[in-house]
Motif scaffolding. Structure first.
Motif, mmCIF file in Angstrom:
data_model
loop_
_atom_site.group_PDB
_atom_site.id
_atom_site.type_symbol
_atom_site.label_atom_id
_atom_site.label_comp_id
_atom_site.label_asym_id
_atom_site.label_seq_id
_atom_site.Cartn_x
_atom_site.Cartn_y
_atom_site.Cartn_z
ATOM 1 N N TYR A 1 -8.313 7.672 -2.497
ATOM 2 C CA TYR A 1 -9.347 7.043 -3.314
ATOM 3 C C TYR A 1 -10.127 8.139 -4.028
ATOM 4 O O TYR A 1 -10.537 9.129 -3.412
ATOM 5 C CB TYR A 1 -10.305 6.209 -2.458
ATOM 6 N N LEU A 2 -10.336 7.977 -5.329
ATOM 7 C CA LEU A 2 -11.040 8.980 -6.112
ATOM 8 C C LEU A 2 -12.543 8.715 -6.058
ATOM 9 O O LEU A 2 -13.006 7.638 -6.417
ATOM 10 C CB LEU A 2 -10.540 8.961 -7.561
ATOM 11 N N ASN B 1 -12.349 4.839 -9.826
ATOM 12 C CA ASN B 1 -13.096 5.907 -9.167
ATOM 13 C C ASN B 1 -14.435 5.325 -8.756
ATOM 14 O O ASN B 1 -14.988 4.456 -9.430
ATOM 15 C CB ASN B 1 -13.222 7.176 -10.039
ATOM 16 N N LEU B 2 -14.903 5.764 -7.636
ATOM 17 C CA LEU B 2 -16.156 5.264 -7.078
ATOM 18 C C LEU B 2 -17.243 6.277 -7.390
ATOM 19 O O LEU B 2 -17.251 7.372 -6.836
ATOM 20 C CB LEU B 2 -16.024 5.068 -5.571
ATOM 21 N N GLN B 3 -18.142 5.938 -8.309
ATOM 22 C CA GLN B 3 -19.235 6.841 -8.654
ATOM 23 C C GLN B 3 -20.370 6.646 -7.664
ATOM 24 O O GLN B 3 -20.824 5.520 -7.451
ATOM 25 C CB GLN B 3 -19.734 6.585 -10.071
ATOM 26 N N LEU C 1 0.847 -1.192 0.000
ATOM 27 C CA LEU C 1 0.000 0.000 0.000
ATOM 28 C C LEU C 1 0.882 1.242 0.000
ATOM 29 O O LEU C 1 1.752 1.392 0.851
ATOM 30 C CB LEU C 1 -0.882 0.026 1.250
ATOM 31 N N SER C 2 0.649 2.093 -0.982
ATOM 32 C CA SER C 2 1.338 3.388 -0.990
ATOM 33 C C SER C 2 0.376 4.409 -1.581
ATOM 34 O O SER C 2 -0.365 4.107 -2.515
ATOM 35 C CB SER C 2 2.638 3.316 -1.790
ATOM 36 N N PRO C 3 0.371 5.604 -1.012
ATOM 37 C CA PRO C 3 -0.570 6.625 -1.476
ATOM 38 C C PRO C 3 -0.245 7.094 -2.885
ATOM 39 O O PRO C 3 0.921 7.091 -3.257
ATOM 40 C CB PRO C 3 -0.395 7.765 -0.480
ATOM 41 N N PRO C 4 -1.225 7.495 -3.673
ATOM 42 C CA PRO C 4 -2.648 7.427 -3.335
ATOM 43 C C PRO C 4 -3.187 6.013 -3.518
ATOM 44 O O PRO C 4 -2.822 5.322 -4.459
ATOM 45 C CB PRO C 4 -3.290 8.390 -4.331
ATOM 46 N N PHE C 5 -4.046 5.601 -2.596
ATOM 47 C CA PHE C 5 -4.657 4.283 -2.680
ATOM 48 C C PHE C 5 -5.686 4.282 -3.813
ATOM 49 O O PHE C 5 -6.226 5.312 -4.179
ATOM 50 C CB PHE C 5 -5.371 3.929 -1.376
ATOM 51 N N GLY C 6 -5.972 3.114 -4.339
ATOM 52 C CA GLY C 6 -7.034 2.963 -5.332
ATOM 53 C C GLY C 6 -6.708 3.484 -6.709
ATOM 54 O O GLY C 6 -7.600 3.860 -7.457
ATOM 55 N N ARG C 7 -5.452 3.495 -7.058
ATOM 56 C CA ARG C 7 -5.077 3.998 -8.393
ATOM 57 C C ARG C 7 -5.830 3.243 -9.473
ATOM 58 O O ARG C 7 -5.883 2.025 -9.471
ATOM 59 C CB ARG C 7 -3.575 3.842 -8.611
ATOM 60 N N GLY C 8 -6.410 3.996 -10.394
ATOM 61 C CA GLY C 8 -7.083 3.382 -11.519
ATOM 62 C C GLY C 8 -8.565 3.130 -11.315
ATOM 63 O O GLY C 8 -9.232 2.627 -12.207
ATOM 64 N N LEU D 1 -18.725 15.807 -9.580
ATOM 65 C CA LEU D 1 -17.709 16.431 -8.750
ATOM 66 C C LEU D 1 -16.741 15.327 -8.356
ATOM 67 O O LEU D 1 -17.172 14.243 -7.964
ATOM 68 C CB LEU D 1 -18.384 17.015 -7.498
ATOM 69 N N LEU D 2 -15.439 15.575 -8.484
ATOM 70 C CA LEU D 2 -14.448 14.572 -8.102
ATOM 71 C C LEU D 2 -13.604 15.080 -6.945
ATOM 72 O O LEU D 2 -13.132 16.223 -6.955
ATOM 73 C CB LEU D 2 -13.546 14.219 -9.287
ATOM 74 N N VAL D 3 -13.434 14.201 -5.954
ATOM 75 C CA VAL D 3 -12.654 14.516 -4.768
ATOM 76 C C VAL D 3 -11.947 13.238 -4.322
ATOM 77 O O VAL D 3 -12.456 12.144 -4.513
ATOM 78 C CB VAL D 3 -13.563 15.108 -3.653
#
Length: 147
Positions: A127-128, A76-78, A67-74, A119-121
């Protein structure tokens, strides 16, 4: 009684309290249940559900790599929300940076276009999260496309 969805992502986080401040405090999720002794929370926002689990290198968590930041590369959670403007206000009040400001987008789906204000955050671990306010549907026409 909570109805659990058939697909619920579980996100490893570095600090559950910090993540709950973001997911609950800024995005508006409710804690459906939690096991603080395990560093775990199950969240719900009108049927959008996510599980958060605090990373513990001593436990038997399902890690497929380091695990290395940013987590969840690739990924996005809509998440479908009623309106993005109240979320923007809460994020601004918390001085939380946006990944992408709110904008209206239309996506073609066969002969239709599906509109959403999005909106993306990024959450505290990177995690995107893409929050969308539905704008409806319209018949697809090449003249609808912005050039």
């Amino acid at each position: 009684m909570l109805t659990r969805n058939k697909l619920v992502p579980e996100l490893l986080v570095t600090d559950l309290t910090r993540s709950l401040n973001f997911w609950v405090g800024s995005l508006g999720f409710d804690v459906a249940y939690e096991r603080l002794e395990d560093g775990f929370a199950y969240l719900d926002l009108n049927g959008a559900q996510v599980m958060l689990e605090q990373f513990d290198p001593r436990s038997n968590q399902w890690l497929t790599g380091s695990l290395s930041p940013p987590f969840g590369r690739g990924i996005n959670l809509q998440i479908d929300v009623g309106a993005v403007s109240p979320i923007i206000k809460r994020l601004e009040a918390a001085s939380y940076p946006l990944f992408q400001a709110s904008k209206d987008t239309w996506y073609r789906a066969d002969r239709l276009e599906i509109g959403q204000r999005e909106l993306l955050v990024q959450d505290p671990d990177g995690y995107l999260v893409r929050l969308i306010e539905p704008l409806g549907e319209r018949i697809y026409s090449p003249s609808n496309q912005v050039i």
